[in-house]
Design an enzyme around this catalytic site. Sequence first.
Site, PDB file in Angstrom:
ATOM      1  CG  ASP A  58      84.957  33.618  46.047  1.00  0.00           C
ATOM      2  OD1 ASP A  58      84.510  34.431  45.224  1.00  0.00           O
ATOM      3  OD2 ASP A  58      84.970  33.842  47.273  1.00  0.00           O
TER       4      ASP A  58
ATOM      5  CD  GLU B 188      74.082  41.287  46.651  1.00  0.00           C
ATOM      6  OE1 GLU B 188      73.956  40.202  46.057  1.00  0.00           O
ATOM      7  OE2 GLU B 188      75.146  41.643  47.204  1.00  0.00           O
TER       8      GLU B 188
ATOM      9  CG  ASP C 213      76.988  38.421  42.185  1.00  0.00           C
ATOM     10  OD1 ASP C 213      78.093  38.870  42.533  1.00  0.00           O
ATOM     11  OD2 ASP C 213      76.071  38.211  42.994  1.00  0.00           O
TER      12      ASP C 213
END
Length: 376
Positions: free
Chosen positions: A28, A215, A312
């Site tokens: 997505d 992160e 990513d």
Amino acid sequence: MSTSDDEFFSDGIDLRDLPKVSLHDHLDGGLRPQTIIDLGREIDLDLPAADADSLADWFVDSCSAGNLPDYLKTFDLSIAVMQSREGLRRVAREFVEDLADDGVVYGEIRWAPEQHLRGGLSLDETVEAVQQGIDEAIDDAARTGHDIRVGQLVTAMRHADRGLEIAELAVRHRDRGVVGFDIAGAEAGFPPSRQRVAFDFLASEYFPVTVHAGEADGLESIRGALFDGRALRLGHGVRLAEDITIERSDDENVYVSLGRLAQWVKDREITLELSPSSNLQTGAIERWGDEIEDHPFDLLYQLGFRVTVNVDNRTMSATSLTRELALLSDAFAYDLGDLEAFQLNAAAASFLPLEEREDLAERISAGFDDVENRAR
């Protein structure tokens, strides 16, 4: 965050031609802007821009606020057009096409089926739709001479407490395209221990796990990924560098000491799925600076950690694996041997059977040799 063709060349070598492995790549987060426009029209979705170039710029600008929560808000738009079988199939097919165009020979695509049920699909139907798109793209790539393999990483949203249900979904499809499990979403406040029952189940099924950690949260999140999640890889893991102390440095050397957690990750060769551009956008490296040159990637690499290079989210960072390799090469003067090492690290960390990982490594080395020889 613009790109130019001359970023992709090093010593006469087109980095796009190098065989690559993509381990941390969100479905997505990799939609083509024009696809969002096309699918958005079908559902009367209100878009922030009318043309593909402007929409692409909107994603990058919106994702560059310097924190993960604002970054994640942009996914509302991409997820909105992925609520039907056809939408999921098209997005997955185009995603793999873009991987192949980027020189990827093996990729693992992560995504969260629980976010794609608003159109009436079941969890199993969403996984099947994505797999259909993957299979179609693999077949198309083969017809053009590009051999690519792709597996799904089924992801549970860490705030939703559906971990066991999604883990069971992943295991149901382990022989039909799913190769591993992940948890993602807002990291701070949602430790892996919340999903412990899911991780216990996956361990009992001998099913591999990667966990987003290090992160938007620090060392405790990484500890939780390793010891509650039994993670074989750390999604990002960049803040592991907080457990590394630079004692002193001179013109030629940097002297460091590793904390127990960092030493454990290094000694066990637990893979770090680093994503340089994304780590800048989300503020994951703000402790060290706000430029690629400030990223602790090189420190971790030089110290012998198993580092890998990842995108990513291609759309949110306007990037590709080729571009990420070019950025790192410019920042740290890496040569072709370094870039090959990153791909071999990724091959070794992939969720393939051992023999297939070895075959993948051989293919990567042969591909690098071929590209280098052709450039001479």
